[in-house]
Design a protein around this motif. Sequence first.
Motif, PDB file in Angstrom:
ATOM      1  N   THR A  43       0.834  -1.181  -0.097  1.00 41.72           N
ATOM      2  CA  THR A  43      -0.067   0.164   0.149  1.00 41.72           C
ATOM      3  C   THR A  43       0.953   1.111   0.024  1.00 41.72           C
ATOM      4  OG1 THR A  43      -1.680  -1.082   1.044  1.00 41.72           O
ATOM      5  CG2 THR A  43      -1.889   1.134   1.308  1.00 41.72           C
ATOM      6  N   LEU A  44       0.694   2.005  -1.149  1.00 38.78           N
ATOM      7  CA  LEU A  44       1.424   3.277  -1.128  1.00 38.78           C
ATOM      8  C   LEU A  44       0.690   4.375  -0.450  1.00 38.78           C
ATOM      9  CD1 LEU A  44       2.768   2.985  -4.870  1.00 38.78           C
ATOM     10  CD2 LEU A  44       4.113   2.468  -2.732  1.00 38.78           C
ATOM     11  N   TYR A  45       1.229   5.315   0.364  1.00 40.34           N
ATOM     12  CA  TYR A  45       0.688   6.446   0.948  1.00 40.34           C
ATOM     13  C   TYR A  45       1.378   7.666   0.707  1.00 40.34           C
ATOM     14  CZ  TYR A  45       3.765   6.481   5.103  1.00 40.34           C
ATOM     15  OH  TYR A  45       5.142   6.437   5.812  1.00 40.34           O
ATOM     16  N   GLN A  46       0.755   8.627   0.962  1.00 37.85           N
ATOM     17  CA  GLN A  46       1.454  10.131   0.962  1.00 37.85           C
ATOM     18  C   GLN A  46       0.442  10.786   1.918  1.00 37.85           C
ATOM     19  OE1 GLN A  46       2.135  12.159  -2.583  1.00 37.85           O
ATOM     20  NE2 GLN A  46       1.872  14.081  -1.576  1.00 37.85           N
ATOM     21  N   GLU A  60      -3.858   7.176  -0.028  1.00 35.99           N
ATOM     22  CA  GLU A  60      -3.226   5.627  -0.219  1.00 35.99           C
ATOM     23  C   GLU A  60      -3.945   4.900  -1.684  1.00 35.99           C
ATOM     24  OE1 GLU A  60      -3.657   4.015   3.694  1.00 35.99           O
ATOM     25  OE2 GLU A  60      -5.683   3.178   3.336  1.00 35.99           O
ATOM     26  N   VAL A  61      -3.055   3.835  -1.801  1.00 33.73           N
ATOM     27  CA  VAL A  61      -3.759   2.968  -3.083  1.00 33.73           C
ATOM     28  C   VAL A  61      -2.659   1.505  -2.896  1.00 33.73           C
ATOM     29  CG1 VAL A  61      -2.077   4.162  -4.554  1.00 33.73           C
ATOM     30  CG2 VAL A  61      -4.003   2.971  -5.372  1.00 33.73           C
ATOM     31  N   ASP A  62      -3.401   0.653  -3.303  1.00 35.07           N
ATOM     32  CA  ASP A  62      -2.705  -0.621  -3.235  1.00 35.07           C
ATOM     33  C   ASP A  62      -1.990  -0.649  -4.671  1.00 35.07           C
ATOM     34  OD1 ASP A  62      -3.710  -1.503  -1.159  1.00 35.07           O
ATOM     35  OD2 ASP A  62      -5.645  -2.654  -1.858  1.00 35.07           O
ATOM     36  N   ALA A  63      -0.924  -1.098  -4.450  1.00 36.74           N
ATOM     37  CA  ALA A  63       0.306  -1.238  -5.733  1.00 36.74           C
ATOM     38  C   ALA A  63       1.091  -2.652  -5.834  1.00 36.74           C
ATOM     39  CB  ALA A  63       0.958  -0.049  -5.784  1.00 36.74           C
ATOM     40  N   VAL A  64       1.704  -2.643  -6.978  1.00 38.32           N
ATOM     41  CA  VAL A  64       2.681  -3.771  -7.382  1.00 38.32           C
ATOM     42  C   VAL A  64       3.810  -3.240  -7.610  1.00 38.32           C
ATOM     43  CG1 VAL A  64       2.913  -5.868  -8.386  1.00 38.32           C
ATOM     44  CG2 VAL A  64       0.727  -5.384  -7.869  1.00 38.32           C
ATOM     45  N   ILE A  65       4.830  -3.794  -6.843  1.00 35.42           N
ATOM     46  CA  ILE A  65       6.288  -3.041  -7.050  1.00 35.42           C
ATOM     47  C   ILE A  65       6.812  -3.761  -8.414  1.00 35.42           C
ATOM     48  CG2 ILE A  65       8.515  -3.196  -6.249  1.00 35.42           C
ATOM     49  CD1 ILE A  65       6.497  -1.315  -4.703  1.00 35.42           C
ATOM     50  N   GLU A  66       7.390  -3.021  -9.102  1.00 36.52           N
ATOM     51  CA  GLU A  66       8.219  -3.274 -10.515  1.00 36.52           C
ATOM     52  C   GLU A  66       9.559  -2.439 -10.473  1.00 36.52           C
ATOM     53  OE1 GLU A  66       7.298  -5.782 -12.659  1.00 36.52           O
ATOM     54  OE2 GLU A  66       5.234  -5.909 -11.782  1.00 36.52           O
ATOM     55  N   TYR A  67      10.501  -3.001 -11.333  1.00 34.87           N
ATOM     56  CA  TYR A  67      11.785  -2.356 -11.488  1.00 34.87           C
ATOM     57  C   TYR A  67      11.829  -1.715 -12.685  1.00 34.87           C
ATOM     58  CZ  TYR A  67      16.821  -1.148 -11.076  1.00 34.87           C
ATOM     59  OH  TYR A  67      17.896  -0.508 -10.828  1.00 34.87           O
ATOM     60  N   ASP A  68      12.423  -0.608 -12.941  1.00 41.93           N
ATOM     61  CA  ASP A  68      12.614   0.127 -14.208  1.00 41.93           C
ATOM     62  C   ASP A  68      13.980   0.022 -14.758  1.00 41.93           C
ATOM     63  OD1 ASP A  68      12.914   2.118 -16.168  1.00 41.93           O
ATOM     64  OD2 ASP A  68      11.563   3.363 -15.658  1.00 41.93           O
ATOM     65  N   SER A  69      14.304  -0.783 -15.396  1.00 40.65           N
ATOM     66  CA  SER A  69      15.478  -1.165 -15.763  1.00 40.65           C
ATOM     67  C   SER A  69      16.257  -0.305 -16.557  1.00 40.65           C
ATOM     68  CB  SER A  69      15.782  -2.616 -16.289  1.00 40.65           C
ATOM     69  OG  SER A  69      15.184  -2.687 -17.410  1.00 40.65           O
ATOM     70  N   THR A  70      15.560   0.577 -17.266  1.00 43.85           N
ATOM     71  CA  THR A  70      15.806   1.539 -18.152  1.00 43.85           C
ATOM     72  C   THR A  70      16.345   2.686 -17.352  1.00 43.85           C
ATOM     73  OG1 THR A  70      14.317   1.019 -20.083  1.00 43.85           O
ATOM     74  CG2 THR A  70      15.368   3.022 -20.023  1.00 43.85           C
ATOM     75  N   ASN A  71      15.677   3.097 -16.261  1.00 41.94           N
ATOM     76  CA  ASN A  71      16.071   4.368 -15.332  1.00 41.94           C
ATOM     77  C   ASN A  71      16.598   3.838 -14.132  1.00 41.94           C
ATOM     78  OD1 ASN A  71      15.054   6.249 -17.343  1.00 41.94           O
ATOM     79  ND2 ASN A  71      13.154   5.299 -16.853  1.00 41.94           N
ATOM     80  N   ASN A  72      16.885   2.511 -13.962  1.00 41.02           N
ATOM     81  CA  ASN A  72      17.368   2.048 -12.709  1.00 41.02           C
ATOM     82  C   ASN A  72      16.617   2.525 -11.166  1.00 41.02           C
ATOM     83  OD1 ASN A  72      19.410   0.437 -14.133  1.00 41.02           O
ATOM     84  ND2 ASN A  72      20.451   2.215 -14.338  1.00 41.02           N
ATOM     85  N   PHE A  73      15.460   2.453 -11.135  1.00 41.91           N
ATOM     86  CA  PHE A  73      14.596   2.560 -10.036  1.00 41.91           C
ATOM     87  C   PHE A  73      13.364   1.710  -9.849  1.00 41.91           C
ATOM     88  CE2 PHE A  73      13.525   6.484 -12.662  1.00 41.91           C
ATOM     89  CZ  PHE A  73      12.352   5.963 -12.906  1.00 41.91           C
ATOM     90  N   PHE A  78      -0.007   1.164  -9.969  1.00 43.62           N
ATOM     91  CA  PHE A  78      -1.178   1.310  -9.356  1.00 43.62           C
ATOM     92  C   PHE A  78      -2.457   1.774 -10.295  1.00 43.62           C
ATOM     93  CE2 PHE A  78       0.920   5.227  -8.413  1.00 43.62           C
ATOM     94  CZ  PHE A  78      -0.285   6.101  -8.233  1.00 43.62           C
ATOM     95  N   GLU A  79      -3.535   1.890  -9.912  1.00 44.87           N
ATOM     96  CA  GLU A  79      -4.731   2.554 -10.621  1.00 44.87           C
ATOM     97  C   GLU A  79      -5.002   3.908  -9.966  1.00 44.87           C
ATOM     98  OE1 GLU A  79      -5.786   1.230 -13.615  1.00 44.87           O
ATOM     99  OE2 GLU A  79      -4.622  -0.430 -13.403  1.00 44.87           O
ATOM    100  N   TRP A  80      -5.133   4.815 -10.535  1.00 45.43           N
ATOM    101  CA  TRP A  80      -5.339   6.128 -10.004  1.00 45.43           C
ATOM    102  C   TRP A  80      -6.943   6.175  -9.485  1.00 45.43           C
ATOM    103  CZ3 TRP A  80      -2.427  10.255  -8.809  1.00 45.43           C
ATOM    104  CH2 TRP A  80      -0.989  10.203  -9.175  1.00 45.43           C
ATOM    105  N   GLU A  81      -7.796   5.404 -10.157  1.00 49.18           N
ATOM    106  CA  GLU A  81      -9.088   5.550  -9.750  1.00 49.18           C
ATOM    107  C   GLU A  81      -9.442   4.933  -8.214  1.00 49.18           C
ATOM    108  OE1 GLU A  81      -8.621   2.721 -12.973  1.00 49.18           O
ATOM    109  OE2 GLU A  81      -8.204   4.653 -12.962  1.00 49.18           O
ATOM    110  N   GLU A  82      -8.296   4.133  -8.124  1.00 50.62           N
ATOM    111  CA  GLU A  82      -8.547   3.138  -6.648  1.00 50.62           C
ATOM    112  C   GLU A  82      -7.870   3.915  -5.233  1.00 50.62           C
ATOM    113  OE1 GLU A  82      -6.826  -0.486  -7.153  1.00 50.62           O
ATOM    114  OE2 GLU A  82      -8.170  -1.278  -8.981  1.00 50.62           O
ATOM    115  N   MET A  83      -7.033   5.299  -5.839  1.00 47.56           N
ATOM    116  CA  MET A  83      -6.653   6.100  -4.709  1.00 47.56           C
ATOM    117  C   MET A  83      -7.720   6.729  -3.991  1.00 47.56           C
ATOM    118  SD  MET A  83      -3.749   9.209  -4.641  1.00 47.56           S
ATOM    119  CE  MET A  83      -2.902   8.023  -5.919  1.00 47.56           C
ATOM    120  N   ASP A  84      -7.692   6.720  -2.717  1.00 47.34           N
ATOM    121  CA  ASP A  84      -8.466   7.372  -1.827  1.00 47.34           C
ATOM    122  C   ASP A  84      -7.873   7.946  -0.681  1.00 47.34           C
ATOM    123  OD1 ASP A  84     -10.869   8.438  -0.923  1.00 47.34           O
ATOM    124  OD2 ASP A  84     -12.174   6.434  -1.013  1.00 47.34           O
TER     125      ASP A  84
END
Length: 92
Positions: A43-46, A60-73, A78-84
């Motif tokens: 769950t990501l939160y701000q 906050e919103v549920d998310a799945v972690i991925e790695y951006d190998s092009t930018n190394n981060f 997540f889906e923006w419409e699920e944020m609340d």
Amino acid sequence: MKPRIYADFNKLDKDRNAILVCLGTKNDLEEQDLKLVKGLEVTLYQPDDVDEEGNPDCLEVDAVIEYDSTNNFWIGVFEWEEMDYRSSNNKK
């Protein structure tokens, strides 16, 4: 329960995924003794506002972690419409 990890929802990649490079993210990972791995569900939160009683509230919103190998981060996908707001989610 999914780990809660700080994300700055203003720090996004070209696909509007959260880029997880902030100090708050690092602190949360250290406090939870957690390593980011591809496919991890979080769950990501701000912190963003206050609730009806004046208590701090978070987006906050549920998310799945991925790695951006092009930018190394790491990113949170997540889906923006699920944020609340957390206070709204607690009422459901």
